[in-house]
Design a protein around this motif. Structure first.
Motif, mmCIF file in Angstrom:
data_model
loop_
_atom_site.group_PDB
_atom_site.id
_atom_site.type_symbol
_atom_site.label_atom_id
_atom_site.label_comp_id
_atom_site.label_asym_id
_atom_site.label_seq_id
_atom_site.Cartn_x
_atom_site.Cartn_y
_atom_site.Cartn_z
ATOM 1 N N ASN A 121 0.664 -1.186 -0.398
ATOM 2 C CA ASN A 121 0.091 0.044 0.163
ATOM 3 C C ASN A 121 1.115 1.061 0.047
ATOM 4 O OD1 ASN A 121 0.548 0.418 2.752
ATOM 5 N ND2 ASN A 121 -0.852 -1.011 3.554
ATOM 6 N N PRO A 122 0.378 2.809 -0.322
ATOM 7 C CA PRO A 122 1.240 3.674 -0.356
ATOM 8 C C PRO A 122 2.060 3.623 0.485
ATOM 9 C CG PRO A 122 -1.150 3.974 -0.585
ATOM 10 C CD PRO A 122 -1.029 2.418 -0.362
ATOM 11 N N THR A 123 2.308 3.122 1.976
ATOM 12 C CA THR A 123 2.715 3.057 3.262
ATOM 13 C C THR A 123 3.777 2.191 3.524
ATOM 14 O OG1 THR A 123 1.119 2.527 4.603
ATOM 15 C CG2 THR A 123 0.780 4.795 4.486
ATOM 16 N N LEU A 124 3.340 0.746 2.850
ATOM 17 C CA LEU A 124 4.153 -0.462 3.406
ATOM 18 C C LEU A 124 5.075 -1.359 1.977
ATOM 19 C CD1 LEU A 124 4.422 -2.370 5.429
ATOM 20 C CD2 LEU A 124 2.805 -3.189 4.940
ATOM 21 N N LYS A 125 6.627 -1.526 2.529
ATOM 22 C CA LYS A 125 6.418 -1.721 0.569
ATOM 23 C C LYS A 125 7.561 -2.461 1.539
ATOM 24 C CE LYS A 125 10.143 -0.757 -3.023
ATOM 25 N NZ LYS A 125 10.956 -0.047 -3.527
ATOM 26 N N LEU A 137 17.624 -14.642 11.067
ATOM 27 C CA LEU A 137 18.072 -13.660 11.963
ATOM 28 C C LEU A 137 16.355 -12.429 11.564
ATOM 29 C CD1 LEU A 137 22.090 -13.325 11.029
ATOM 30 C CD2 LEU A 137 20.302 -13.966 13.526
ATOM 31 N N PHE A 138 16.900 -11.678 12.616
ATOM 32 C CA PHE A 138 16.049 -10.735 12.431
ATOM 33 C C PHE A 138 16.453 -9.584 12.692
ATOM 34 C CE2 PHE A 138 12.778 -14.135 12.322
ATOM 35 C CZ PHE A 138 11.958 -13.677 11.746
ATOM 36 N N ASN A 139 16.522 -8.232 12.145
ATOM 37 C CA ASN A 139 16.909 -6.240 12.589
ATOM 38 C C ASN A 139 15.327 -6.309 12.738
ATOM 39 O OD1 ASN A 139 19.205 -8.152 12.617
ATOM 40 N ND2 ASN A 139 19.579 -7.217 10.271
ATOM 41 N N LEU A 140 15.917 -4.966 13.428
ATOM 42 C CA LEU A 140 14.710 -3.564 13.576
ATOM 43 C C LEU A 140 15.207 -2.489 13.066
ATOM 44 C CD1 LEU A 140 11.572 -2.896 14.299
ATOM 45 C CD2 LEU A 140 12.586 -2.600 16.481
ATOM 46 N N SER A 141 14.932 -1.298 12.589
ATOM 47 C CA SER A 141 15.591 -0.242 12.515
ATOM 48 C C SER A 141 14.303 0.770 12.431
ATOM 49 C CB SER A 141 16.361 0.227 11.538
ATOM 50 O OG SER A 141 16.317 -0.188 10.487
ATOM 51 N N LEU A 174 10.751 -5.734 5.724
ATOM 52 C CA LEU A 174 9.816 -4.490 5.010
ATOM 53 C C LEU A 174 10.060 -3.086 5.629
ATOM 54 C CD1 LEU A 174 6.853 -5.467 4.707
ATOM 55 C CD2 LEU A 174 6.342 -6.086 6.973
ATOM 56 N N ASN A 175 9.646 -2.266 4.817
ATOM 57 C CA ASN A 175 9.497 -1.350 5.591
ATOM 58 C C ASN A 175 8.330 -0.603 5.524
ATOM 59 O OD1 ASN A 175 9.601 2.783 3.616
ATOM 60 N ND2 ASN A 175 11.412 2.122 5.787
ATOM 61 N N TRP A 176 7.797 0.796 7.138
ATOM 62 C CA TRP A 176 6.679 1.244 6.753
ATOM 63 C C TRP A 176 7.061 1.946 7.457
ATOM 64 C CZ3 TRP A 176 4.619 2.776 12.128
ATOM 65 C CH2 TRP A 176 2.535 3.344 12.072
ATOM 66 N N GLN A 177 6.640 3.321 6.519
ATOM 67 C CA GLN A 177 6.572 4.913 6.139
ATOM 68 C C GLN A 177 5.064 5.492 6.367
ATOM 69 O OE1 GLN A 177 9.998 6.370 4.191
ATOM 70 N NE2 GLN A 177 9.333 8.315 4.119
ATOM 71 N N LEU A 183 8.312 9.526 10.123
ATOM 72 C CA LEU A 183 8.492 8.268 10.444
ATOM 73 C C LEU A 183 8.916 7.011 9.429
ATOM 74 C CD1 LEU A 183 8.518 6.626 13.638
ATOM 75 C CD2 LEU A 183 5.881 6.030 13.312
ATOM 76 N N SER A 184 9.898 6.317 9.973
ATOM 77 C CA SER A 184 9.811 4.672 9.694
ATOM 78 C C SER A 184 10.865 3.720 9.942
ATOM 79 C CB SER A 184 10.889 5.672 8.211
ATOM 80 O OG SER A 184 11.431 4.379 7.329
ATOM 81 N N LEU A 185 9.839 2.722 9.707
ATOM 82 C CA LEU A 185 10.575 1.718 10.754
ATOM 83 C C LEU A 185 10.859 0.142 9.678
ATOM 84 C CD1 LEU A 185 8.073 1.601 13.415
ATOM 85 C CD2 LEU A 185 10.078 1.507 13.470
ATOM 86 N N THR A 186 11.986 -0.589 9.543
ATOM 87 C CA THR A 186 12.394 -1.767 8.345
ATOM 88 C C THR A 186 12.094 -2.389 9.651
ATOM 89 O OG1 THR A 186 13.160 -0.265 6.818
ATOM 90 C CG2 THR A 186 13.384 -2.562 6.713
ATOM 91 N N VAL A 187 11.523 -4.368 8.721
ATOM 92 C CA VAL A 187 12.164 -5.722 9.927
ATOM 93 C C VAL A 187 12.800 -6.185 8.686
ATOM 94 C CG1 VAL A 187 11.228 -7.411 10.800
ATOM 95 C CG2 VAL A 187 10.224 -4.636 11.246
#
Length: 711
Positions: A574-578, A654-658, A611-614, A619-623
């Motif tokens: 969607n426009p905020t999730l890639k 492994l999982f990372n979060l930023s 997975l990037n949520w903006q 605000l921007s979050l990436t898993v």
């Protein structure tokens, strides 16, 4: 025989040739993601490249920098076909499609192919990079050393039209498992601007690591380790515009990254399931010798560009110089008790002087757009591997090469792309008389020194490439290509393990790699899908075989076949999730003996997801997720032990979060968490390498916190 003067007077083009300035002036950031320059040495649409290409944008680099500042980690996460991160300063075992890539900064080689020490990936701080281009599969576009492809760091340009612009970033990285001694500090700064016809860019970074801890809180082993490492990078780029069509550019890069620690290793054994870890020890038990790592490596480049030399013809000329000194760890395998040496520490020294000239001519027929790229390359590469104590392990190798090339591209009716090219290269490699080292694993297990007669070895190779891509439908754009690479890499490893008394009798033949690839891309509104399958063959691959009598790993040259496939899915949910997800598989054999290749070349299957949520501009979050599969191709020896690079690899996840938050136009706070769930694991290389000291666990949960001020 070629003369060094040819190298000094020939004219040259660096990898980005016309692209760096032209892209910044004419294309938006979004359009830049669809432009590639490394494959053909001039900028072109990625849709016109009949090969697998990965572009890592500046935004992706910045997002990953919040989690881990190491380029190895970034490349492993973003590039299908590249082996998993080693978790160290060395990229040995981090092959690209089963072969060694050529690492470059703006087209200047950073790898040392004559004696490949596998430290080329870590040569520049990510904060100085605008984008990274990865071209996969053997290529001769840039000469020797690109048997697996190209990794090209494209550095930043001055973007300000007048007043100075810049930023300062401060951050700290520390273990969330056990904080004690783990906190490090990092500062990076950049400024750019323009004054009339002069543009300038300066970047600098300085980082001091604390100790790095695994999931159990123990300090990671020190071999190629990053605990207590001090890293410095200073980069500048100055430009002068004579007019709108003629530009002169100067760039300088200084990079140093060395481990300065008072720790010592408790060495475990992979076959016994024991990890290697570090502890505080008395001075006499600490790591001996000089600090390991790049010791002030330097690059200087001078480039002149004329965008309209003749009608429809552009030209770029550049000269470059490079001075590399990579220091390795102290090893008891370099001992010689008869001469009083309990071990030794080697240094790879390499000095390059290069020059290139490239011309790009465009011809527009009725329904055909033709591009002709042609020019000359000249290079003088002097590489050796002495020991710190003065002994000579690999003698000085003096390589002089001169090459001419022609690359053509034909775009027919705007949808059919045909590319074809040829490169003719002549190389002279001179080695003086030398004697191999006597090296002892024990008092009774020693190699026998041998006097070897030097000589000049001539190599002449003509390599070809041809590719086709059909862009009629966005839903299905297939491509196929065939490319060759000429490779004389790691001659130094052959020389130091010589078993004959004349260099002319050592198997130093150049290896011609034949690379075949088919694939397609599909675009459906918000979904992009990519697939590629490949096969590469070489008559003279180089692997290792352990000699139990002398205790030395000796090179084995035998024909090889490597094959695999890669997929990528890029989905705008969607426009905020890639979401961007990849999967890659590679396998390979020594076809002469019908045995599988070890993990120095062949990596286990790898899957990634980002997975990037903006939700807004602030605000921007990436898993991010990394899956490394299992690879168990080898049996233990009669003692029940695995040898060399043949240890079994078990899968891990492994999982990372930023994330980042913009408080204002000037202030940004960011955070990153590596190994979010504190998985207790051994990286793939640590599982497969039985050599002493490599069985080091991966990082436990590690946190980065920081802030950036822009002006």
């Amino acid at each position: 025989m070629l003369k060094t003067s040819l190298t000094l007077v020939a004219l040259a083009i660096s990898s980005q040739s016309f692209a760096d300035d032209a892209i910044n002036k004419k294309l938006t950031a979004e359009e830049m993601e669809h432009v590639v320059v490394s494959g053909s040495r001039v900028f072109e649409s990625i849709d016109e490249v009949p090969a697998s290409v990965t572009i890592i944008s500046q935004k992706q680099i910045e997002e990953h920098l919040k989690v881990n500042p190491e380029l190895q980690s970034l490349l492993a996460q973003m590039v299908p076909g590249l082996a998993p991160d080693t978790g160290s300063s060395s990229n040995t075992g981090q092959s690209l499609r089963g072969r060694a890539p050529l690492v470059m900064i703006d087209g200047v080689p950073q790898s040392t192919p004559l004696r490949n020490g596998s430290l080329g990936v870590k040569t520049l701080d990510p904060s100085a990079i605008a984008r990274i281009e990865v071209i996969k599969g053997a290529t001769s576009v840039y000469g020797n050393g690109a048997s697996g492809g190209i990794i090209n760091y494209i550095t930043k340009q001055a973007t300000s039209d007048g007043q100075p612009e810049g930023e300062i970033s401060l951050s700290s990285r520390f273990s969330a498992v056990k904080l004690e001694e783990s906190a490090g500090a990092r500062i990076s700064a950049a400024i750019n601007g323009r004054a009339d016809k002069v543009s300038y860019l300066f970047t600098a970074s300085y980082e001091e690591n604390g100790v790095q801890r695994d999931a159990e809180g123990d300090i990671l082993g020190l071999q190629y380790g990053l605990s207590d490492a001090v890293t410095e990078n200073y980069f500048t780029k100055l430009g002068y515009d004579f007019d709108d069509e003629k530009q002169l550019q100067f760039s300088y890069n200084y990079f140093s990254s060395q481990q300065k620690t008072d720790l010592g290793d408790v060495v475990g054994n992979l076959n016994d399931g024991e990890k290697t870890y570090a502890i505080h020890v008395p001075k006499e038990l600490q790591k001996k010798g000089k600090p390991q790592g790049p010791d002030g490596n330097e690059n200087i480049t001078l480039k002149y560009t004329d965008y309209a030399l003749f009608t429809n013809t552009q030209m770029t000329l550049d000269l470059y110089m490079q001075d590399i000194e990579n220091v390795f760890f102290f090893s008891t395998n370099l001992a010689n008790p008869d001469e009083g040496y309990e071990g030794g520490q080697s240094i790879i020294r390499s000095e390059k002087k290069g020059a290139r000239a490239t011309f790009n001519t465009l011809v527009d027929f009725d329904n055909v757009e033709a591009t002709f790229i042609y020019g000359l390359d000249a290079l003088n590469d002097v590489t050796s591997q002495p020991l710190v104590d003065g002994r000579v392990w690999v003698p000085e190798m003096d390589m002089e090469s001169l090459a001419g090339f022609l690359q053509t591209k034909w775009v027919i009716n705007n949808d059919l792309v045909i590319k074809a090219g040829v490169r003719q290269e002549s190389i002279d490699l001179t080695v003086d008389d030398y004697e191999t080292l006597k090296l002892c694993r024990s008092e009774t297990q020693c190699s026998v020194p041998l006097s070897v007669k030097g000589d000049t070895i001539d190599y002449d190779a003509t390599t070809y490439n041809v590719g086709v891509k059909y862009n009629l439908l966005e839903a299905f754009s297939p491509f196929a290509n065939y490319s060759q690479g000429s490779d004389i890499s790691d001659i130094g490893r052959l020389l130091r393990a010589a078993t004959v008394n004349d260099i002319g009798l050592i198997q130093t033949e150049a290896s011609i790699i034949d690379n075949y690839e088919i694939g397609f891309t599909s675009q459906f509104d918000d979904l992009r899908f990519e697939f590629a399958a490949y096969r590469s063959t070489s008559e003279f691959g180089t692997t290792n075989s352990f000699n139990e009598v002398t205790g030395v790993y000796e090179p084995v040259r035998a024909p090889q076949e490597i094959w695999g496939y890669e997929t990528l899915v890029d989905y705008k949910i969607n426009p905020t999730l890639k979401l961007v997800a990849t999967y890659s598989y590679v396998e390979g054999k020594n076809t002469e003996d019908d045995i599988y290749l070890g993990s120095r070349q062949i990596s286990p299957p790898k899957g990634t997801a980002n997975l990037n949520w903006q939700p807004n501009d602030e605000l921007s979050l990436t898993v991010s997720y990394l899956y490394v599969g299992s690879r168990k191709r080898f049996e233990p020896n009669t003692d029940g032990d695995y040898v060399g690079d043949q240890g079994p690899i078990s899968s891990y996840n492994l999982f990372n979060l930023s994330g980042r938050y913009n408080f204002s136009d000037n202030w940004q706070a960011f955070m990153g968490v590596e190994n979010l769930f504190n998985n207790d694991y051994y990286p793939a290389r640590a599982q497969s390498y039985t050599y002493g000291g490599y069985n080091i666990k991966g990082l436990g949960t590690t946190v980065t916190l920081g802030a950036t001020y822009s002006f």
